[in-house]
Scaffold this motif. Structure first.
Motif, PDB file in Angstrom:
ATOM      1  N   GLU A  89       0.849  -1.184   0.000  1.00 32.99           N
ATOM      2  CA  GLU A  89       0.000   0.000   0.000  1.00 32.99           C
ATOM      3  C   GLU A  89       0.888   1.238   0.000  1.00 32.99           C
ATOM      4  O   GLU A  89       1.943   1.259   0.632  1.00 32.99           O
ATOM      5  N   PRO A  91       0.027   4.908   0.912  1.00 31.77           N
ATOM      6  CA  PRO A  91      -0.940   5.923   1.358  1.00 31.77           C
ATOM      7  C   PRO A  91      -0.595   7.296   0.800  1.00 31.77           C
ATOM      8  O   PRO A  91       0.580   7.680   0.719  1.00 31.77           O
ATOM      9  N   SER A 141      -5.896   5.722  -2.776  1.00 33.81           N
ATOM     10  CA  SER A 141      -4.440   5.574  -2.744  1.00 33.81           C
ATOM     11  C   SER A 141      -4.078   4.157  -3.185  1.00 33.81           C
ATOM     12  O   SER A 141      -4.889   3.223  -3.069  1.00 33.81           O
ATOM     13  N   GLN A 144      -4.643   0.927  -1.021  1.00 30.78           N
ATOM     14  CA  GLN A 144      -5.090   1.197   0.348  1.00 30.78           C
ATOM     15  C   GLN A 144      -6.539   0.755   0.519  1.00 30.78           C
ATOM     16  O   GLN A 144      -7.425   1.154  -0.225  1.00 30.78           O
TER      17      GLN A 144
END
Length: 262
Positions: A89, A91, A141, A144
Motif C-alpha cells: 500500500e 498511502p 491511494s 489502500q
C-alpha cells in the motif's frame, strides 16, 4: 526474448541462485515451481533489478540487450514488468496518478508522446472493467483498503496499461479465492500475444489449470533441475518435490537458504 545463462546471485553473502539457466521465447508462457527457499522470488527480483541482490556470475539478455547493465527504470521502459507476491500500500498516492505517471515515464524513456488524460482514463476504465474492479477503487491511494484479491487485480490492471514485453509474476495466485483466481488468470490470458512473454512463479497447479503454460520448470537449490510441459506440474501436485530432488541429487531441499519475502 529472455536468455539467462549460469546466473548466480547472493543476498548478504549467501548464494541463492546457483547457476540458473533459462530461455524464454517470444510469446511463450513459462511456469517455475519449487519449494520454499529455492530461489523463485530471488529470480524475479534479480530480473527487475531490486537493490540488495548481488549478481555474482552469469548473464541475462533481454531482446538482445544486457539486462543486468540496466537500471530498474530502464528495465521497466524496455518492457519488464514485475507482479509482486505481496503488493504494498502507498498511502497518499492516487492509484490513477501513480499509473499514469508510470506509463508516461516509460513512454518518455522510449521517446514516445505522453498519454493524454482522456486517453489514459478510457484505457483505465476498460482495464478495471475487464478485471472486475469497481473504478471508484482506482481513485483511492495505491492498494489502500484493498483486499488481497483486489490488490492482485490492481496489479493486472497495471500490466494491462503498461503493456510489458515480459511479465514476471511472482506468486500472483497467492491469497486468491476461486473467483479471484479465475479473474486474474483471465487477465493474464487476455494479454497473451506473439510479442509478449510471461514467467509465472507459483506453488500451485490451480493457476496453471487456467493459464496453460508452454513449459514448466522445477527450481531447487538455486538452479533449474527439471523442465517439461504442463504435465510436470501435475506430477508435482501428485508427488511433491522429494522424488524429483532425489533424482536431481539435491540432498535436502529444506536446507536451501531462505530467500527474502520482503
Amino acid at each position: 526474448m529472455l536468455e539467462i545463462k549460469s546466473l548466480r546471485a547472493a543476498i548478504d553473502g549467501k548464494t541463492i541462485l546457483d547457476g540458473l539457466t533459462l530461455s524464454i521465447g517470444d510469446g511463450e508462457v513459462h511456469a517455475i515451481m519449487g519449494p520454499n527457499g529455492s530461489g523463485k522470488s530471488t529470480l524475479s527480483y534479480v530480473l527487475a533489478g531490486r537493490a540488495g541482490y548481488a549478481v555474482t556470475g552469469g548473464s541475462v539478455t533481454f531482446n538482445g540487450a544486457d539486462l543486468l547493465a540496466m537500471a530498474p527504470h530502464q528495465r521497466a521502459a524496455a518492457g519488464v514488468f514485475l507482479g509482486f507476491q505481496y503488493p504494498v500500500e502507498i498511502p497518499g498516492v492516487s492509484n490513477l496518478l501513480f499509473l499514469r505517471t508510470a506509463l508516461n515515464a516509460q513512454r518518455a524513456l522510449r521517446g514516445e508522446a505522453d498519454a493524454s488524460g482522456a486517453e489514459f482514463m478510457k484505457a483505465a476504465k476498460v482495464a478495471a472493467a475487464d478485471m472486475g474492479l469497481d473504478f471508484e477503487m482506482m481513485k483511492r491511494s495505491v492498494n489502500q483498503g484493498f483486499s488481497g484479491g483486489e490488490k492482485k487485480r490492481n496489479e493486472m490492471i497495471q500490466m494491462a496499461l503498461l503493456q510489458p514485453r515480459l511479465a514476471v509474476l511472482d506468486e500472483t495466485d497467492s491469497g486468491l479465492d476461486i473467483d479471484a483466481l479465475r479473474v486474474v488468470a483471465d487477465g493474464i490470458n487476455r494479454l497473451r500475444s506473439p510479442d509478449r512473454s510471461t514467467l509465472l512463479i507459483t506453488h500451485y497447479q490451480r493457476l496453471l489449470d487456467h493459464v496453460k503454460p508452454d513449459h514448466v520448470h522445477v527450481l531447487m537449490a538455486g538452479r533449474i533441475v527439471l523442465s517439461g510441459g504442463p504435465e510436470l506440474a501435475l506430477r508435482l501436485e501428485a508427488e511433491g518435490y522429494a522424488r524429483i530432488a532425489a533424482e536431481a541429487g539435491v540432498t535436502n531441499i529444506t536446507d536451501a537458504p531462505m530467500e527474502s519475502a520482503a
